[in-house]
Design a protein around this motif. Structure first.
Motif, mmCIF file in Angstrom:
data_model
loop_
_atom_site.group_PDB
_atom_site.id
_atom_site.type_symbol
_atom_site.label_atom_id
_atom_site.label_comp_id
_atom_site.label_asym_id
_atom_site.label_seq_id
_atom_site.Cartn_x
_atom_site.Cartn_y
_atom_site.Cartn_z
ATOM 1 N N ASP A 180 -6.274 -3.916 -8.870
ATOM 2 C CA ASP A 180 -6.986 -2.705 -9.293
ATOM 3 C C ASP A 180 -7.721 -2.307 -8.145
ATOM 4 O O ASP A 180 -7.745 -0.942 -8.189
ATOM 5 N N ALA A 181 -8.565 -2.932 -7.578
ATOM 6 C CA ALA A 181 -9.366 -2.765 -6.602
ATOM 7 C C ALA A 181 -8.686 -1.829 -5.290
ATOM 8 O O ALA A 181 -9.183 -1.055 -4.842
ATOM 9 N N ALA A 182 -7.705 -2.544 -5.142
ATOM 10 C CA ALA A 182 -6.966 -1.903 -4.139
ATOM 11 C C ALA A 182 -6.221 -0.543 -4.399
ATOM 12 O O ALA A 182 -6.352 0.350 -3.614
ATOM 13 N N TYR A 183 -5.953 -0.295 -5.754
ATOM 14 C CA TYR A 183 -5.335 0.718 -6.216
ATOM 15 C C TYR A 183 -6.397 2.079 -5.994
ATOM 16 O O TYR A 183 -6.152 3.073 -5.599
ATOM 17 N N ARG A 184 -7.498 1.822 -6.769
ATOM 18 C CA ARG A 184 -8.389 2.769 -7.011
ATOM 19 C C ARG A 184 -9.523 3.008 -5.884
ATOM 20 O O ARG A 184 -9.833 3.900 -5.597
ATOM 21 N N HIS A 185 -9.688 1.951 -4.999
ATOM 22 C CA HIS A 185 -10.710 1.957 -3.864
ATOM 23 C C HIS A 185 -10.049 1.955 -2.418
ATOM 24 O O HIS A 185 -10.260 2.756 -1.630
ATOM 25 N N GLY A 186 -9.181 0.907 -2.431
ATOM 26 C CA GLY A 186 -8.736 0.456 -1.070
ATOM 27 C C GLY A 186 -7.559 1.445 -0.492
ATOM 28 O O GLY A 186 -7.609 1.765 0.499
ATOM 29 N N LEU A 187 -6.782 2.070 -1.559
ATOM 30 C CA LEU A 187 -5.809 2.985 -1.306
ATOM 31 C C LEU A 187 -6.038 4.049 -0.764
ATOM 32 O O LEU A 187 -5.683 4.505 0.631
ATOM 33 N N PRO A 188 -7.105 4.965 -1.264
ATOM 34 C CA PRO A 188 -7.685 6.080 -0.576
ATOM 35 C C PRO A 188 -8.370 5.714 0.738
ATOM 36 O O PRO A 188 -8.164 6.645 1.646
ATOM 37 N N HIS A 189 -8.915 4.821 0.951
ATOM 38 C CA HIS A 189 -9.526 4.516 2.251
ATOM 39 C C HIS A 189 -8.467 4.291 3.211
ATOM 40 O O HIS A 189 -8.600 4.698 4.456
ATOM 41 N N TRP A 190 -7.435 3.252 2.770
ATOM 42 C CA TRP A 190 -6.384 3.155 3.701
ATOM 43 C C TRP A 190 -5.554 4.454 4.254
ATOM 44 O O TRP A 190 -5.079 4.601 5.373
ATOM 45 N N ILE A 191 -5.297 5.140 3.305
ATOM 46 C CA ILE A 191 -4.589 6.482 3.551
ATOM 47 C C ILE A 191 -5.531 7.385 4.599
ATOM 48 O O ILE A 191 -5.034 8.033 5.462
ATOM 49 N N LEU A 196 0.960 -1.322 -0.111
ATOM 50 C CA LEU A 196 0.052 0.038 -0.035
ATOM 51 C C LEU A 196 1.077 1.306 0.008
ATOM 52 O O LEU A 196 0.516 2.090 -0.715
ATOM 53 N N PRO A 197 1.684 1.292 0.731
ATOM 54 C CA PRO A 197 2.984 2.637 0.719
ATOM 55 C C PRO A 197 3.368 2.682 -0.789
ATOM 56 O O PRO A 197 3.476 3.841 -1.225
ATOM 57 N N MET A 198 3.976 1.644 -1.276
ATOM 58 C CA MET A 198 4.340 1.777 -2.635
ATOM 59 C C MET A 198 3.260 1.991 -3.784
ATOM 60 O O MET A 198 3.560 3.049 -4.501
ATOM 61 N N LEU A 199 2.277 1.728 -3.471
ATOM 62 C CA LEU A 199 0.947 2.038 -4.280
ATOM 63 C C LEU A 199 0.640 3.706 -4.399
ATOM 64 O O LEU A 199 0.521 4.221 -5.198
ATOM 65 N N ALA A 200 0.865 4.124 -3.006
ATOM 66 C CA ALA A 200 0.736 5.226 -2.627
ATOM 67 C C ALA A 200 1.831 6.289 -3.570
ATOM 68 O O ALA A 200 1.517 7.480 -4.255
ATOM 69 N N HIS A 256 -12.316 -5.885 -0.564
ATOM 70 C CA HIS A 256 -13.095 -6.913 -0.905
ATOM 71 C C HIS A 256 -14.137 -6.711 -1.776
ATOM 72 O O HIS A 256 -14.585 -7.360 -2.756
ATOM 73 N N THR A 257 -14.499 -5.267 -1.649
ATOM 74 C CA THR A 257 -15.488 -4.681 -2.664
ATOM 75 C C THR A 257 -15.169 -3.402 -2.761
ATOM 76 O O THR A 257 -14.448 -2.915 -1.794
ATOM 77 N N ALA A 258 -15.380 -2.763 -4.065
ATOM 78 C CA ALA A 258 -15.451 -1.264 -4.147
ATOM 79 C C ALA A 258 -16.029 -0.539 -2.922
ATOM 80 O O ALA A 258 -16.895 -0.548 -2.373
ATOM 81 N N GLU A 259 -14.985 0.431 -2.636
ATOM 82 C CA GLU A 259 -15.135 1.272 -1.192
ATOM 83 C C GLU A 259 -14.983 2.537 -1.926
ATOM 84 O O GLU A 259 -14.135 3.083 -2.657
#
Length: 219
Positions: free
Chosen positions: A130-141, A97-101, A215-218
């Motif tokens: 793709d889901a992690a990058y587009r949806h999970g990453l903003p949520h995680w940050i 996740l930090p690398m994706l950011a 797990h799903t788009a967030e």
């Protein structure tokens, strides 16, 4: 590759046009090799320009991969190599996740770069990534705060193949000189700590395809 496996001195790639810059990198390669901790110089795509022998030792056990070897492109290794989780502890939250950011920030700055666009296409072809990058990453940050995406100063778990280190932590230290910065390069060193006891019955993740942040788009 930034160096030949088993070689005595890493060789920079790709060479800058200026002879002075080339000479600087040649000398900097010798300096890098004298460092006992894994240390790497990358460009804005995370293509590896220089890496020392300790970096090679850390990743010597990874299997072959056509596009994601750690000494070719470290970002691709973290995201796509099936063996990444065997070395990078807590692979998803501490590394992926930090690398994706950082990748997202690079795309904002260098949106037309062919190398970054190639990585973006590969992310898009992996539904979970793709889901992690587009949806999970903003949520995680939002959850952990912007400081969590910074590399310099971060303490992250490693599973070193050398039993002297074993399951340990490293502090990532940014050591980019003015000259490297002027070439568009960044240097990171993984300062290893003493080995710690592994937690009982804990299984290591092996692949970025096992990302669970989304797990799903967030929103």
């Amino acid at each position: 590759m930034a160096y030949q496996a088993g070689g005595s001195r890493p060789q920079p790639r790709p060479a800058p046009e200026s002879r002075e810059a080339q000479a600087y990198l040649q000398d900097y390669a010798a300096l890098l090799e004298a460092v006992t901790f894994p240390s790497v110089v990358v460009d804005h795509r995370w293509d590896v320009v220089l890496a020392n022998g300790a970096f090679e030792t850390l990743f010597r056990g990874v299997g072959p991969h056509p596009t994601a070897m750690p000494w070719d492109n470290f970002l691709r290794f973290v995201l796509f190599h099936p063996d990444a989780g065997t070395i990078l502890g807590e692979h998803e939250s501490s590394w992926c996740l930090p690398m994706l950011a950082h990748f997202a920030a690079a795309v904002e700055r260098h949106g037309h770069d062919h190398g970054l666009q190639s990585i973006l296409r590969d992310i898009a072809q992996d539904p979970i990534m793709d889901a992690a990058y587009r949806h999970g990453l903003p949520h995680w940050i939002r959850s952990v705060g912007p400081d969590a995406v910074e590399h310099d100063g971060a303490v992250r778990p490693l599973l070193h193949p050398d039993p002297r280190w074993g399951r340990t932590d490293c502090r990532i230290v940014g050591e980019t000189t003015k000259a490297l910065q002027g070439m568009g390069y960044t240097r990171l060193t993984l300062v290893l700590r003493e080995a710690r006891r592994p937690p009982a019955a804990r299984r290591t993740r092996r692949a970025s395809s096992h990302l669970s942040v989304v797990h799903t788009a967030e929103a």
